[in-house]
Design an enzyme around this catalytic site. Structure first.
Site, short mmCIF file in Angstrom:
data_model
loop_
_atom_site.label_atom_id
_atom_site.label_comp_id
_atom_site.label_asym_id
_atom_site.label_seq_id
_atom_site.Cartn_x
_atom_site.Cartn_y
_atom_site.Cartn_z
N SER A 1 0.80 -1.23 0.00
CA SER A 1 0.00 0.00 0.00
C SER A 1 0.83 1.27 0.00
O SER A 1 0.35 2.31 -0.44
CB SER A 1 -0.99 0.00 1.16
OG SER A 1 -0.35 -0.37 2.36
N HIS B 1 -5.63 -3.21 -2.78
CA HIS B 1 -5.36 -2.25 -3.85
C HIS B 1 -5.40 -2.86 -5.25
O HIS B 1 -5.20 -2.16 -6.23
CB HIS B 1 -4.00 -1.58 -3.63
CG HIS B 1 -3.93 -0.83 -2.34
ND1 HIS B 1 -4.40 0.44 -2.19
CD2 HIS B 1 -3.48 -1.21 -1.12
CE1 HIS B 1 -4.23 0.84 -0.94
NE2 HIS B 1 -3.68 -0.15 -0.27
N LYS C 1 -12.07 0.90 -1.63
CA LYS C 1 -11.07 1.52 -2.51
C LYS C 1 -11.63 1.54 -3.93
O LYS C 1 -12.50 2.33 -4.21
CB LYS C 1 -9.75 0.79 -2.33
CG LYS C 1 -9.18 1.16 -0.94
CD LYS C 1 -8.00 0.38 -0.47
CE LYS C 1 -7.57 0.93 0.89
NZ LYS C 1 -6.84 -0.02 1.71
C1 LIG Z 1 -6.86 -0.18 3.25
C2 LIG Z 1 -6.23 -1.49 3.54
C3 LIG Z 1 -6.80 -2.37 4.45
C4 LIG Z 1 -7.97 -1.98 5.33
O1 LIG Z 1 -9.15 -1.93 4.60
P1 LIG Z 1 -10.34 -1.02 5.14
O2 LIG Z 1 -11.52 -1.51 4.42
O3 LIG Z 1 -9.96 0.38 4.83
O4 LIG Z 1 -10.42 -1.26 6.62
C5 LIG Z 1 -6.25 -3.63 4.60
N1 LIG Z 1 -5.15 -3.98 3.89
C6 LIG Z 1 -4.55 -3.14 3.03
C7 LIG Z 1 -3.35 -3.60 2.29
C8 LIG Z 1 -5.07 -1.86 2.84
O5 LIG Z 1 -4.47 -1.02 2.00
#
Ligand SMILES: *Cc1c(COP(=O)(O)O)cnc(C)c1O
Length: 388
Positions: free
Chosen positions: A182, A210, A242
């Protein structure tokens, strides 16, 4: 410790964060999620969100929410196992399983909760987890919560992982990785990880927060990108806040694994089911993702444009093929200074500092979306060339 002492200590620690350039501040948006944001009355071009396909404020999703609210109301009223599992949730789980090519999927309220669900349900004391050092915070916490023995291998270092797996005598082994990292935007070597998982009889848990919606044919995610089969030892997690533009997450895997999570995962069992209107939005979103080749192609073009434009600055661009394009600056204060200078020019890019990234690698994390225009990216490129 009495409360006044505790407050004194916290005040001191907050001042310390300020001194180290590590104090975080929120900005309140006066506009919906999108490339154009207004903050404190100022118009900005935002390069902050993970809304990779530009769906967060898409009229189709908004309409699905309005229609869904009239039919289903707002709240689900209880946890899924009591009476909070409604038809839109059920339909969404079936669609998610079909879309990712797994027998079953389970819907959770957030990605953080999904990761806290998966790891402790699969491993415990006496088992071993092998985790990439740059994994997301939620995966790190999930391992701690599981009480399994934790070994972290240097980022992407397959030889180190192989040695650790070979030396392990644990009964159950689990390899844990982000699919797209990320803060770096690079991809995990999933085919090699699957081969190691097979050779050492380990689970492979993949967090595709992602990649889901962006990578692979029709946006089916990182496994599809690598044309990997939905093997029985793979547990796949995708998030829905996302690229999917709403909120939530899902775990996809074999029917047995998903049933086990439903029976055992505490962040699934002991929480209220997410709003049915979110599930309605996500059903619409899945359709847009599947038919979103044009959005993904545009995003690819913008990514290439940014990389070409910054190839000759003194800052280091990480070799990232995704919409996450970090510019490593190093020093916390300098990263903040550059981010502030961009902000003054109406360009909003977050400065990411430790502990989110390793010490000495503070960076600007540019994230692009299909809703950006080529002119907006050009403005960012020119400002960065200027500041460098
Ligand atoms: C954003 C993210 C999460 C958490 O997801 P949310 O739905 O925002 O709680 C978990 N793992 C990764 C790699 C992320 O980028």
């Amino acid at each position: 410790m009495n409360p006044s002492l505790l407050h004194e200590e916290l005040t001191h620690q907050l001042a310390q964060l300020e001194n180290d350039g590590l104090r975080r501040r929120r900005r309140t948006l006066e506009t919906p999620c999108g490339p154009l944001a207004r903050v404190d009355g100022r118009e900005l071009i935002s390069f902050c969100s993970n809304d990779y396909l530009g769906l967060a404020n898409d009229p189709v999703l908004v309409e699905a929410v309005c229609t869904g609210a009239r039919q289903w109301g707002v709240g689900s009223g209880a946890s899924h196992l009591v009476s909070g599992h409604l038809l839109p949730h059920e339909a969404l789980e079936q669609q998610l399983a079909a879309f990712t090519g797994f027998p079953k999927a389970l819907l959770l309220s957030t990605g953080f909760m999904a990761n806290l669900a998966i790891v402790p349900a699969l491993v415990g004391r006496g088992d071993a987890v092998f985790a990439d050092k740059l994994n997301h915070a939620s995966l790190i916490d999930a391992v701690q919560l599981s009480r399994a023995d934790s070994q972290r291998y240097p980022h992407g270092d397959l030889a180190a992982l192989e040695r650790m797996l070979g030396a392990s005598t644990a009964k159950r082994k689990l390899i844990l990785t982000d699919a797209v990292f990320s803060m770096d935007g690079d991809l995990a070597p999933l085919p090699a990880l699957l081969a190691l998982a097979e050779r050492f009889d380990a689970w492979l848990v993949i967090d595709d927060a992602h990649g889901f919606g962006v990578l692979g044919p029709q946006g089916r995610g990182a496994l599809a990108h690598y044309a990997l089969p939905s093997a029985e030892r793979i547990v796949y997690m995708g998030t829905l806040g996302k690229a999917a533009g709403a909120s939530g997450a899902f775990v996809a895997g074999s029917a047995t694994v998903v049933e086990w999570l439903l029976q055992r995962a505490r962040t699934y069992i002991f929480t209220t089911g997410s709003s049915p209107i979110i599930a309605c939005a996500l059903l619409a979103s899945l359709d847009l993702i599947e038919h979103g080749d044009e959005r993904r192609a545009h995003l690819k073009r913008l990514t290439a444009q940014l990389r070409d434009g910054l190839a000759n600055t003194r800052w280091q661009l990480i070799a990232s093929p995704t919409a996450i394009q970090p510019i490593v600056i190093g020093d916390n204060h300098e990263a903040l200074r550059v981010a502030n200078a961009l902000f003054e020019r109406g360009l909003w890019v977050p400065a990411i500092r430790p502990p989110t990234v390793p010490k000495g690698t503070a960076r600007l994390r540019v994230s692009l979306t299909a809703a950006h225009t080529g002119e907006q990216v050009e403005q960012l490129v020119r400002a960065l060339q200027d500041l460098a």
